[in-house]
Design a protein around this motif. Structure first.
Motif, PDB file in Angstrom:
ATOM      1  N   CYS A  61      40.845  52.558  31.434  1.00  0.00           N
ATOM      2  CA  CYS A  61      40.029  51.713  30.563  1.00  0.00           C
ATOM      3  C   CYS A  61      39.201  52.588  29.616  1.00  0.00           C
ATOM      4  O   CYS A  61      38.931  53.753  29.903  1.00  0.00           O
ATOM      5  CB  CYS A  61      39.077  50.866  31.387  1.00  0.00           C
ATOM      6  SG  CYS A  61      39.875  49.725  32.518  1.00  0.00           S
ATOM      7  N   GLU A  63      36.070  52.432  29.029  1.00  0.00           N
ATOM      8  CA  GLU A  63      34.807  52.882  29.635  1.00  0.00           C
ATOM      9  C   GLU A  63      35.002  54.180  30.410  1.00  0.00           C
ATOM     10  O   GLU A  63      34.234  55.126  30.277  1.00  0.00           O
ATOM     11  CB  GLU A  63      34.251  51.818  30.594  1.00  0.00           C
ATOM     12  CG  GLU A  63      33.828  50.534  29.924  1.00  0.00           C
ATOM     13  CD  GLU A  63      34.912  49.470  29.980  1.00  0.00           C
ATOM     14  OE1 GLU A  63      36.114  49.806  29.801  1.00  0.00           O
ATOM     15  OE2 GLU A  63      34.566  48.298  30.197  1.00  0.00           O
ATOM     16  N   ARG A  64      36.052  54.223  31.253  1.00  0.00           N
ATOM     17  CA  ARG A  64      36.276  55.433  32.048  1.00  0.00           C
ATOM     18  C   ARG A  64      36.691  56.603  31.164  1.00  0.00           C
ATOM     19  O   ARG A  64      36.409  57.757  31.462  1.00  0.00           O
ATOM     20  CB  ARG A  64      37.308  55.179  33.153  1.00  0.00           C
ATOM     21  CG  ARG A  64      36.635  54.656  34.427  1.00  0.00           C
ATOM     22  CD  ARG A  64      37.647  54.324  35.493  1.00  0.00           C
ATOM     23  NE  ARG A  64      38.375  53.127  35.119  1.00  0.00           N
ATOM     24  CZ  ARG A  64      39.635  52.873  35.457  1.00  0.00           C
ATOM     25  NH1 ARG A  64      40.312  53.738  36.167  1.00  0.00           N
ATOM     26  NH2 ARG A  64      40.201  51.741  35.091  1.00  0.00           N
ATOM     27  N   CYS A  99      35.623  46.144  33.984  1.00  0.00           N
ATOM     28  CA  CYS A  99      36.387  45.656  35.135  1.00  0.00           C
ATOM     29  C   CYS A  99      35.788  46.214  36.422  1.00  0.00           C
ATOM     30  O   CYS A  99      34.920  47.098  36.397  1.00  0.00           O
ATOM     31  CB  CYS A  99      37.857  46.057  35.004  1.00  0.00           C
ATOM     32  SG  CYS A  99      38.184  47.795  35.344  1.00  0.00           S
ATOM     33  N   CYS A 102      36.032  50.049  36.896  1.00  0.00           N
ATOM     34  CA  CYS A 102      35.054  50.788  36.085  1.00  0.00           C
ATOM     35  C   CYS A 102      33.653  50.678  36.670  1.00  0.00           C
ATOM     36  O   CYS A 102      32.901  51.650  36.684  1.00  0.00           O
ATOM     37  CB  CYS A 102      35.068  50.286  34.648  1.00  0.00           C
ATOM     38  SG  CYS A 102      36.497  50.863  33.712  1.00  0.00           S
TER      39      CYS A 102
END
Ligand SMILES: [Zn+2]
Length: 142
Positions: A61, A63-64, A99, A102
């Motif tokens: 993702c 974010e990661r 999610c 994350c």
């Protein structure tokens, strides 16, 4: 936007704008990459960005991806994070909540991140701890 100690001061709108800048959807085969962008403001006020990568076997993702960039620079705790995507049909920008993987990743890299703010819209944020309640290590049953 610079803070007295060299760190950036960034509003929700600033971070949303930084996340939007890295959106660059690319289709490879049946998979689309970089259609979600994320921006994270580290504890020391450094900005990191990332995009999602979607492959058959394994993806990550946005974010990661942004948090991995932050970790690469040596920090594990952050102040706030946001992820955005643009609806292809309407052209409108959306803020996406992280999610579950994350959320757990954010907690796992530094427990301080439970106090970090997850931006859910221009005027809306929640502490990570409120998005993953019951995160404490369980007590023994007897
Ligand atoms: Zn995720």
């Amino acid at each position: 936007m610079e803070h007295w100690d060299g760190g950036l001061m960034m509003t929700h709108d600033d971070l949303i704008s930084e996340a939007e800048k890295v959106l660059k959807p690319v289709t490879k085969g049946s998979r689309m990459h970089a259609d979600v962008g994320a921006a994270v403001l580290s504890e020391k006020g450094k900005l990191h960005v990332g995009v999602c990568v979607d492959t058959w076997g394994w993806g990550i993702c946005a974010e990661r991806s942004a948090l991995a960039a932050m970790i690469t620079s040596g920090e594990y705790a952050f102040q706030k994070v946001v992820a955005v995507c643009r609806d292809e049909k309407t052209g409108k920008l959306h803020v996406l909540p992280p999610c579950g993987i994350c959320r757990e990743f954010m907690r796992a890299i530094d427990p301080k991140n439970l106090e970090a703010k997850i931006i859910l819209g221009p005027g809306r944020e929640e502490a990570l701890k409120d998005l993953i309640p019951h995160h404490e290590w369980p007590q023994p049953l007897n």
